[in-house]
Design a protein around this motif. Structure first.
Motif, short mmCIF file in Angstrom:
data_model
loop_
_atom_site.label_atom_id
_atom_site.label_comp_id
_atom_site.label_asym_id
_atom_site.label_seq_id
_atom_site.Cartn_x
_atom_site.Cartn_y
_atom_site.Cartn_z
N LEU A 46 0.84 -1.20 0.00
CA LEU A 46 0.00 0.00 0.00
C LEU A 46 0.87 1.26 0.00
O LEU A 46 0.37 2.36 -0.17
CB LEU A 46 -0.90 0.01 1.24
CG LEU A 46 -2.06 -1.00 1.23
CD1 LEU A 46 -2.73 -1.06 2.59
CD2 LEU A 46 -3.07 -0.64 0.14
N PHE A 47 2.18 1.09 0.19
CA PHE A 47 3.09 2.24 0.29
C PHE A 47 4.34 2.06 -0.58
O PHE A 47 5.46 1.91 -0.07
CB PHE A 47 3.48 2.46 1.76
CG PHE A 47 2.29 2.71 2.62
CD1 PHE A 47 1.72 3.97 2.69
CD2 PHE A 47 1.71 1.66 3.32
CE1 PHE A 47 0.58 4.18 3.47
CE2 PHE A 47 0.57 1.87 4.09
CZ PHE A 47 0.01 3.13 4.16
N PRO A 48 4.15 2.09 -1.91
CA PRO A 48 5.29 1.88 -2.81
C PRO A 48 6.44 2.86 -2.56
O PRO A 48 7.62 2.48 -2.65
CB PRO A 48 4.70 2.12 -4.20
CG PRO A 48 3.23 1.90 -4.05
CD PRO A 48 2.89 2.30 -2.65
N GLU A 49 6.12 4.11 -2.18
CA GLU A 49 7.18 5.11 -1.98
C GLU A 49 8.06 4.74 -0.78
O GLU A 49 9.26 5.00 -0.78
CB GLU A 49 6.60 6.52 -1.74
CG GLU A 49 5.58 7.00 -2.76
CD GLU A 49 4.19 6.39 -2.53
OE1 GLU A 49 3.92 5.89 -1.41
OE2 GLU A 49 3.38 6.39 -3.47
N VAL A 50 7.41 4.16 0.24
CA VAL A 50 8.18 3.76 1.43
C VAL A 50 9.17 2.65 1.08
O VAL A 50 10.33 2.67 1.49
CB VAL A 50 7.23 3.29 2.56
CG1 VAL A 50 8.00 2.69 3.73
CG2 VAL A 50 6.36 4.44 3.03
N ALA A 51 8.70 1.69 0.28
CA ALA A 51 9.59 0.57 -0.09
C ALA A 51 10.73 1.04 -0.98
O ALA A 51 11.86 0.57 -0.86
CB ALA A 51 8.77 -0.51 -0.80
N LEU A 52 10.44 2.00 -1.87
CA LEU A 52 11.43 2.38 -2.88
C LEU A 52 12.42 3.45 -2.40
O LEU A 52 13.54 3.50 -2.91
CB LEU A 52 10.74 2.87 -4.15
CG LEU A 52 10.11 1.79 -5.03
CD1 LEU A 52 9.54 2.42 -6.29
CD2 LEU A 52 11.12 0.70 -5.40
N ALA A 53 11.98 4.31 -1.46
CA ALA A 53 12.83 5.44 -1.07
C ALA A 53 14.27 5.02 -0.74
O ALA A 53 15.22 5.61 -1.28
CB ALA A 53 12.20 6.22 0.08
N PRO A 54 14.48 3.99 0.11
CA PRO A 54 15.86 3.63 0.43
C PRO A 54 16.61 3.02 -0.75
O PRO A 54 17.83 2.97 -0.73
CB PRO A 54 15.71 2.58 1.55
CG PRO A 54 14.29 2.64 1.98
CD PRO A 54 13.50 3.17 0.84
N LEU A 55 15.84 2.55 -1.75
CA LEU A 55 16.49 1.91 -2.90
C LEU A 55 16.78 2.91 -4.00
O LEU A 55 17.23 2.56 -5.09
CB LEU A 55 15.60 0.77 -3.43
CG LEU A 55 15.16 -0.25 -2.37
CD1 LEU A 55 14.23 -1.29 -2.99
CD2 LEU A 55 16.37 -0.94 -1.75
N ASP A 56 16.49 4.18 -3.72
CA ASP A 56 16.72 5.26 -4.68
C ASP A 56 17.94 6.08 -4.32
O ASP A 56 18.13 7.19 -4.82
CB ASP A 56 15.49 6.19 -4.71
CG ASP A 56 14.62 5.89 -5.90
OD1 ASP A 56 15.15 5.40 -6.91
OD2 ASP A 56 13.40 6.15 -5.82
N GLU A 57 18.75 5.57 -3.41
CA GLU A 57 19.92 6.32 -2.92
C GLU A 57 21.17 5.45 -3.03
O GLU A 57 21.10 4.23 -2.93
CB GLU A 57 19.75 6.68 -1.43
CG GLU A 57 18.50 7.46 -1.11
CD GLU A 57 18.61 8.94 -1.43
OE1 GLU A 57 19.73 9.43 -1.65
OE2 GLU A 57 17.56 9.60 -1.48
N SER A 58 22.30 6.12 -3.20
CA SER A 58 23.61 5.51 -2.97
C SER A 58 23.82 4.19 -3.73
O SER A 58 23.53 4.10 -4.92
CB SER A 58 23.78 5.35 -1.46
OG SER A 58 25.02 4.82 -1.13
N ILE A 59 24.29 3.17 -3.03
CA ILE A 59 24.68 1.91 -3.67
C ILE A 59 23.48 1.24 -4.34
O ILE A 59 23.60 0.68 -5.43
CB ILE A 59 25.32 0.97 -2.62
CG1 ILE A 59 26.65 1.56 -2.15
CG2 ILE A 59 25.52 -0.42 -3.18
CD1 ILE A 59 27.28 0.82 -0.98
N MET A 60 22.31 1.32 -3.70
CA MET A 60 21.12 0.69 -4.27
C MET A 60 20.73 1.37 -5.59
O MET A 60 20.39 0.71 -6.56
CB MET A 60 19.95 0.78 -3.28
CG MET A 60 20.11 -0.09 -2.08
SD MET A 60 20.23 -1.85 -2.50
CE MET A 60 21.87 -2.23 -1.93
#
Ligand code: ADE
Length: 224
Positions: free
Chosen positions: A8-22
């Motif tokens: 229900l919260f795609p932004e929450v799941a993706l936010a950390p994967l949109d930075e740095s090494i990820m």
């Protein structure tokens, strides 16, 4: 590898994967990650995804229909379906290593009090918990799984050795303490052996300190 996240919260799941090494790993095509809005598979006019518990009880549960419909659309022949839940098996470095060998992961994120158990019985290959505590939002757990798995994929870390010699490489051992420059800071010194250039002595020191640290912070690992 491909990872689909259903939440229900795609932004929450993706936010950390949109930075740095990820972010770099995704940009380099090491992994393809997509987060899907569960509500898109709800068919009633309010796009309802949750409901009260049968038999009574606190809170709400994710309904089965939208999840069944979404999994039907997102699952392929090689998909391993995971569910993030505090009732799952503990997620460990060995779990991350095993899952890094899969071609396609579909991560269903629990929310509220969890999901209707028919989802677990019919759709889920593996229930995973990231620790003995309860989050409000399973998308956070999905991001944790993704980070731990993606960093193990070939090409994700600049230096492949960085994931070969770390905490849990030996599942019973934490990594030794580490220091950088300056050699002395506010009267606090880097252990001289680390500046000695004696490779054998340094390795011996690291083994001793790793054991000491494990004994201090995670004695349970040594007992296992
Ligand atoms: N959802 C809520 N708490 C969780 C946990 N500890 N691990 C995985 N998913 C969760």
């Amino acid at each position: 590898m491909r990872i689909d996240i259903l939440t229900l919260f795609p932004e929450v799941a993706l936010a950390p994967l949109d930075e740095s090494i990820m972010k770099r790993a995704r940009d380099a095509g090491v992994v393809e990650v997509e987060a899907h809005q569960l509500r898109d598979w709800a068919t009633d006019k309010h796009r309802k995804t949750d409901d009260y518990l049968c038999g009574g009880g606190q809170g709400m549960l994710l309904k089965p229909e939208p999840i069944f419909a979404a999994v039907k659309d997102l699952r392929g022949p090689e998909t391993r379906v995971l569910l993030t839940t505090p009732q799952g098996r503990p997620f460990r470095q060995a779990t991350a290593r095993r899952l890094a060998g899969e071609a396609h992961l579909l991560v269903i994120c629990g929310h509220y009090e969890g999901v209707d158990h028919r989802v677990v019985e019919e759709l889920v290959d593996e229930e995973i918990s990231i620790g003995d505590y309860v989050l409000t939002n399973g998308a956070l757990a999905a991001a944790v799984l993704c980070d731990a798995i993606i960093r193990l994929l070939p090409g994700a870390l600049g230096d492949e050795r960085s994931s070969q010699d770390e905490s849990f490489t030996d599942p019973r051992l934490l990594e030794a303490p580490a220091y950088t420059k300056p050699a002395e800071f506010q009267g606090l010194e880097v252990p001289p052996v680390l500046l000695s250039g004696h490779h054998g002595e340094i390795e011996k020191w690291k083994r001793e300190k790793a054991l000491e640290r494990t004994r201090q912070n995670r004695p349970d690992l040594l007992d296992s």
